[in-house]
Enzyme design. Structure first.
Site, PDB file in Angstrom:
ATOM      1  N   ASP A   4      81.745 -18.658 -73.352  1.00 60.43           N
ATOM      2  CA  ASP A   4      82.411 -17.708 -72.888  1.00 60.43           C
ATOM      3  C   ASP A   4      81.150 -16.375 -73.915  1.00 60.43           C
ATOM      4  O   ASP A   4      80.207 -15.964 -74.992  1.00 60.43           O
ATOM      5  CB  ASP A   4      83.647 -17.109 -74.055  1.00 60.43           C
ATOM      6  CG  ASP A   4      84.443 -18.252 -73.246  1.00 60.43           C
ATOM      7  OD1 ASP A   4      84.605 -18.598 -71.971  1.00 60.43           O
ATOM      8  OD2 ASP A   4      84.849 -18.884 -74.074  1.00 60.43           O
ATOM      9  N   GLY A  11      74.440 -23.440 -73.986  1.00 56.53           N
ATOM     10  CA  GLY A  11      74.754 -24.733 -74.806  1.00 56.53           C
ATOM     11  C   GLY A  11      74.131 -25.361 -75.433  1.00 56.53           C
ATOM     12  O   GLY A  11      73.578 -24.988 -76.620  1.00 56.53           O
ATOM     13  N   HIS A  34      67.343 -24.883 -66.812  1.00 52.54           N
ATOM     14  CA  HIS A  34      67.610 -23.826 -65.957  1.00 52.54           C
ATOM     15  C   HIS A  34      66.737 -23.111 -64.822  1.00 52.54           C
ATOM     16  O   HIS A  34      65.858 -23.936 -64.764  1.00 52.54           O
ATOM     17  CB  HIS A  34      67.447 -22.759 -67.620  1.00 52.54           C
ATOM     18  CG  HIS A  34      68.642 -21.676 -67.307  1.00 52.54           C
ATOM     19  ND1 HIS A  34      69.190 -20.836 -67.819  1.00 52.54           N
ATOM     20  CD2 HIS A  34      68.983 -21.147 -66.165  1.00 52.54           C
ATOM     21  CE1 HIS A  34      69.919 -20.229 -67.172  1.00 52.54           C
ATOM     22  NE2 HIS A  34      69.931 -20.309 -65.694  1.00 52.54           N
ATOM     23  N   ASP A  72      65.606 -25.346 -73.451  1.00 50.05           N
ATOM     24  CA  ASP A  72      64.898 -24.589 -72.623  1.00 50.05           C
ATOM     25  C   ASP A  72      63.399 -24.094 -72.646  1.00 50.05           C
ATOM     26  O   ASP A  72      62.675 -24.236 -72.298  1.00 50.05           O
ATOM     27  CB  ASP A  72      65.475 -23.931 -71.447  1.00 50.05           C
ATOM     28  CG  ASP A  72      66.633 -24.130 -71.176  1.00 50.05           C
ATOM     29  OD1 ASP A  72      66.950 -25.016 -70.747  1.00 50.05           O
ATOM     30  OD2 ASP A  72      67.740 -23.672 -70.754  1.00 50.05           O
ATOM     31  N   ARG A  78      70.041 -33.349 -74.571  1.00 49.85           N
ATOM     32  CA  ARG A  78      71.269 -31.765 -75.663  1.00 49.85           C
ATOM     33  C   ARG A  78      71.955 -32.756 -76.118  1.00 49.85           C
ATOM     34  O   ARG A  78      71.263 -32.681 -77.489  1.00 49.85           O
ATOM     35  CB  ARG A  78      71.881 -31.201 -74.929  1.00 49.85           C
ATOM     36  CG  ARG A  78      70.779 -30.338 -73.890  1.00 49.85           C
ATOM     37  CD  ARG A  78      71.866 -29.118 -74.098  1.00 49.85           C
ATOM     38  NE  ARG A  78      72.969 -28.892 -73.823  1.00 49.85           N
ATOM     39  CZ  ARG A  78      74.329 -28.510 -73.162  1.00 49.85           C
ATOM     40  NH1 ARG A  78      73.466 -28.167 -72.282  1.00 49.85           N
ATOM     41  NH2 ARG A  78      75.063 -28.152 -73.140  1.00 49.85           N
ATOM     42  N   GLY A  88      70.876 -18.865 -76.838  1.00 49.46           N
ATOM     43  CA  GLY A  88      69.549 -18.793 -76.289  1.00 49.46           C
ATOM     44  C   GLY A  88      69.559 -17.335 -75.605  1.00 49.46           C
ATOM     45  O   GLY A  88      70.140 -16.546 -75.827  1.00 49.46           O
ATOM     46  N   GLY A  89      69.418 -17.505 -74.098  1.00 48.38           N
ATOM     47  CA  GLY A  89      69.230 -16.120 -73.752  1.00 48.38           C
ATOM     48  C   GLY A  89      70.777 -15.122 -73.195  1.00 48.38           C
ATOM     49  O   GLY A  89      70.608 -14.209 -73.603  1.00 48.38           O
ATOM     50  N   GLY A  90      71.715 -16.155 -73.130  1.00 47.24           N
ATOM     51  CA  GLY A  90      72.758 -15.796 -72.928  1.00 47.24           C
ATOM     52  C   GLY A  90      73.839 -15.240 -74.064  1.00 47.24           C
ATOM     53  O   GLY A  90      74.395 -14.259 -74.382  1.00 47.24           O
ATOM     54  N   THR A  91      73.106 -15.941 -75.427  1.00 45.72           N
ATOM     55  CA  THR A  91      73.917 -14.874 -76.549  1.00 45.72           C
ATOM     56  C   THR A  91      72.763 -14.022 -76.808  1.00 45.72           C
ATOM     57  O   THR A  91      73.769 -13.386 -77.732  1.00 45.72           O
ATOM     58  CB  THR A  91      73.966 -16.739 -77.004  1.00 45.72           C
ATOM     59  OG1 THR A  91      74.280 -18.096 -76.882  1.00 45.72           O
ATOM     60  CG2 THR A  91      74.424 -16.395 -78.867  1.00 45.72           C
TER      61      THR A  91
HETATM   62  O1  F6P Z   1      70.452 -23.889 -71.572  1.00 43.96           O
HETATM   63  C1  F6P Z   1      70.601 -25.173 -71.557  1.00 43.96           C
HETATM   64  C2  F6P Z   1      70.780 -26.104 -70.496  1.00 43.96           C
HETATM   65  O2  F6P Z   1      70.783 -27.445 -70.978  1.00 43.96           O
HETATM   66  C3  F6P Z   1      69.719 -25.826 -69.105  1.00 43.96           C
HETATM   67  O3  F6P Z   1      68.591 -26.743 -68.774  1.00 43.96           O
HETATM   68  C4  F6P Z   1      70.675 -26.637 -68.198  1.00 43.96           C
HETATM   69  O4  F6P Z   1      70.115 -25.860 -67.058  1.00 43.96           O
HETATM   70  C5  F6P Z   1      72.229 -25.775 -68.775  1.00 43.96           C
HETATM   71  O5  F6P Z   1      71.788 -25.518 -70.178  1.00 43.96           O
HETATM   72  C6  F6P Z   1      73.353 -26.911 -68.480  1.00 43.96           C
HETATM   73  O6  F6P Z   1      74.583 -26.265 -69.102  1.00 43.96           O
HETATM   74  P1  F6P Z   1      75.650 -27.489 -68.826  1.00 43.96           P
HETATM   75  O7  F6P Z   1      75.443 -27.852 -69.278  1.00 43.96           O
HETATM   76  O8  F6P Z   1      76.698 -26.009 -68.931  1.00 43.96           O
HETATM   77  O9  F6P Z   1      75.852 -27.490 -67.421  1.00 43.96           O
END
Ligand code: F6P
Length: 372
Positions: free
Chosen positions: A76, A13, A180, A136, A293, A111-114
């Site tokens: 991805d 994100g 999250h 987050d 965001r 973040g975590g996934g990256t």
């Molecule tokens: O990780 C950032 C975040 O904004 C989280 O707070 C939220 O759960 C998620 O991304 C939303 O993801 P997307 O933009 O894919 O809907």
């Protein structure tokens, strides 16, 4: 020392401060250390698909205050990438593209996934440096992530604005905040905005306790309440329902999986409906969603992103790889990626923010309303 070739990408994100970080890495790497700098578009997908742009002075100019990411992003993962109608392991292609451009290092902002994806590429022999970004604030190993401060400011302002309308109409307003599966953003904004109830994933709530807090306010002549609810907050009842469903399906829910937009909206709507029934006060829901965001990064995030970015360039110059650049007190320090990947920083339930909130009378929906 030989000229370094640096690649960079933003993944997961987006958040305010990404461009400030790209600028920080690029300006320091090019200006002070004479490196070359290219950016891959749309996260790891751009690396796999070999879509890149040269990041020259012009691209790095005028972006300090710009929200989003000039590179684009995606969620991805190289090892599980949708290609047409199938999902494929594209790790070898990502590795080949890194070598094709004779890169010395790939900088991954995320973040975590990256961090998990970057770590996988590190295990395949790539030189990796990461920077912790996310609204987050849940990346392990750093005091704070960039993006968090801006989002906390936006959510706090929203709570301020909701106060006046809630008070005028004598309503309960449930404000749903992102984060999250962690409660940092809701806790920070809830405390700064003076929310009456703060519900976070780390503290399962009891609806009766929340209703009692609202009714207690009514009895004290305060005929409105603001409930700051994290998107991942769950009641004790929901947790036990989830456990039963997992037992039945003989499968644990993936903790990394984001709630669908419908699930997130349903959770706050359900809370508002239950509170309306239990208190007989009118309730409304405001989901802040992606507003949190967007837009211009705060000065704190610009500063943090620039400090982390320039430190990143310095570490690359010193051939320090396989690390995340973390904020620790006043310093930016390397932390081994081996330690960061796969871990999440949740809110400790004895955190000083929680203690302060309890001391000013905030309800967390649990029965631990008083401190020992
Ligand atoms: O990780 C950032 C975040 O904004 C989280 O707070 C939220 O759960 C998620 O991304 C939303 O993801 P997307 O933009 O894919 O809907």
């Amino acid at each position: 020392m030989a000229q370094k070739a640096i690649g960079i990408l933003t993944s997961g994100g987006d958040c305010p401060g990404l461009n400030a970080a790209i600028r920080g890495v690029g300006k320091a790497a090019k200006g002070a250390y004479d490196a070359t700098f290219v950016g891959f578009r749309d996260g790891f997908r751009g690396l796999v698909e070999n879509r890149l742009i040269r990041l020259q002075d012009a691209e790095l100019s005028g972006i300090l205050t710009l929200g989003g990411t000039i590179l684009g992003t995606s969620r991805d993962k190289p090892h599980m990438m949708p290609v047409g109608s199938v999902t494929m392991d594209m790790t070898d292609v990502a590795v080949a593209n890194y070598h094709r451009h004779h890169l010395d290092v790939l900088v991954c902002l995320g973040g975590g996934g990256t961090h998990k994806n970057a770590h996988r590429l590190m295990k395949k022999g790539l030189n990796i440096v990461t920077l912790p970004k996310t609204i987050d604030n849940d990346v392990w190993g750093t005091d704070v992530t960039f993006g968090f401060d801006t989002a906390m400011g936006i959510a706090t302002e929203a709570i301020d604005r909701l106060h006046t309308t809630a008070e005028s109409h004598h309503r309960i307003i449930v404000v749903e905040i992102m984060g999250h599966n962690t409660g940092w953003l809701t806790l920070g904004a809830g405390l700064a905005g003076g929310a009456d109830v703060i519900l976070i994933p780390e503290i399962p709530y009891d609806i009766e306790v929340v209703a009692e807090a609202v009714l207690g306010r009514s009895r004290a002549g305060k005929r409105f309440s603001i409930i700051a609810m994290a998107e991942g907050a769950l009641s004790e009842q929901q947790i036990s329902e989830q456990k039963q469903a997992e037992k039945k399906a003989k499968k644990k829910k993936n903790k990394d999986q984001l709630p669908s937009p419908e699930e997130a909206v349903a959770a706050s709507a359900r809370l508002a409906r239950q509170l309306q029934e239990l208190t007989r006060l009118e309730a409304r829901v405001t989901a802040l969603g992606h507003l949190q965001r967007g837009g211009v990064p705060s000065p704190t995030d610009r500063l943090l992103a620039t400090r982390l970015g320039t430190k990143c360039a310095e570490l690359i110059h010193q051939d320090v790889y396989g690390v995340m650049v973390a904020a620790k007190g006043e310093e930016c320090v390397p932390v081994p990626l081996d330690e960061v990947a796969g871990r999440r920083k949740t809110v400790p339930i004895d955190h000083s923010w929680i203690r302060s909130a309890r001391l000013v009378g905030t309800c967390f929906g649990d029965r631990c309303g008083t401190l020992d």
